[in-house]
Design an enzyme around this catalytic site. Sequence first.
Site, PDB file in Angstrom:
ATOM      1  N   PRO A   1      68.589  32.294 -33.845  1.00 56.69           N
ATOM      2  CA  PRO A   1      70.054  32.367 -33.722  1.00 56.69           C
ATOM      3  C   PRO A   1      70.694  33.148 -34.851  1.00 56.69           C
ATOM      4  CG  PRO A   1      69.343  30.145 -34.345  1.00 56.69           C
ATOM      5  CD  PRO A   1      68.121  30.894 -33.946  1.00 56.69           C
ATOM      6  N   LYS A   2      69.962  33.393 -35.934  1.00 60.63           N
ATOM      7  CA  LYS A   2      70.507  34.158 -37.053  1.00 60.63           C
ATOM      8  C   LYS A   2      70.748  35.615 -36.689  1.00 60.63           C
ATOM      9  CE  LYS A   2      70.488  30.667 -39.898  1.00 60.63           C
ATOM     10  NZ  LYS A   2      71.753  30.053 -40.345  1.00 60.63           N
TER      11      LYS A   2
END
Length: 461
Positions: A136-137
């Site tokens: 998700p980064k």
Amino acid sequence: MSLSDHPKAYGTAALTVAFIAGIFVTLGFKDLYPELENRYHQRLKRNRHARNSLARSSTASASSSSRRDSFLFSGPVSLEDRESSFTTIDRGLGIVDGIAGTIGNTPLLQIRSLSEATGCTILAKAEFLNGAGNSPKDRVALNMIEAAEQQGLLVPNRGDTIYEGTVGSTGISLAVLARAKGYQCHICMPSDMAIEKSELLHHLGATVERVPPAPITDPNHFVNLARQRAREHTARTDTDSRGFFADQFESLANYTAHMKTTGPEIYEQTGGVIDAFVAGAGTGGTISGVTKYLKETKKMTKLRVVLADPQGSGLYNKIRHGVMYSPTEKEGTRRRRQVDTMVEGIGINRITENFEAARGLIDDAVRVTDGQALRMARWLVEHDGIFVGSSSAVNCVAAVMTALRMPRGSRVVTILCDSGSRHLSKFWKSVGEVVEEVNGEGEVMGGEGRGDIIEVLGLEK
């Protein structure tokens, strides 16, 4: 004399009329086709994820013996045409523009074994399928870089360097996108993180500084060091390039990335039918961004948001009791240098700006031990073929805990952050050791139909 008395003349006339009619139809359709194609693509985009949505009534009607759902016996299905009022990161229907085009619109999958064990539908957003750094980064890194470019803090191909303090995932995403956009990348990370993360960063062309773990008050803490390195770069007089400190913990571009993309995607994929959202917090960006979108933008006031917190982190007590405290920090003990857990990526003993943005919207917190996380990771591989890292395992344990406290048939959504391939030397090595300690052969945890995840985790039904 009629044409029917002359077959050849009749046939020629019929073909002529048909040909002329075809020309008029073709000319008319030429003007109409773009509009039809545009409508088709709009409808296809709106419903891209609808086919992956699961009928909520299927779990509610599962029998206690087999707990298998049947489409034929589920309740009536109500279909609605929902107009999207938001803009997600669009991977497109065909060719995408560079590696950034592979970020977002990740699948929402049902974890069948956990759903059957709890009687609830447990769904997981497969964020490890983001295409740049596979976590998700990716969303956060892209948003931070684009925000810096808009502010003139980063200029492509000027020699600018992005600096960040990270335990791994954000650094990997920044390293990939930095190269794609014309920047250098310098990562500071604790020396006790899995070695494969720093090795991957090296292969991506980033400069990596592994530093001893230290409290945030120490100038040599990995985040403080990255900030200092960026200042030193910008202060140089021998170059026009600048150093940009991404500052994922405090930059509001973190949680807004999830508020703009992850939250809307989850809402669209579920049709807005969610009873609980469960996620861990490191920077706090994911849980804050998704929660603010669902509770504030979409007014889902009945949604239950639960923090998944590993052992040694103080966030659990902050949410449950209003005090940032971990038992390992009691008076008289040596000042802790970091959260006492083998879990990487979540768990912290301070409040970040990103976490504070939605702290008041979080309803509850559950604490997950390292042992529970290890057992969950193994269970997911054995029963669902899902190979994930430590933070994802914590999220799944917390999702099971949450589901057991909710009415049967509830829908719980959580996050699968990254692949287990980044945790081989540390977390997954311990997974194997725990399995051997349990029974020597893995009988409780492995094999189709063997064991019960609730018993394995030491929970009460």
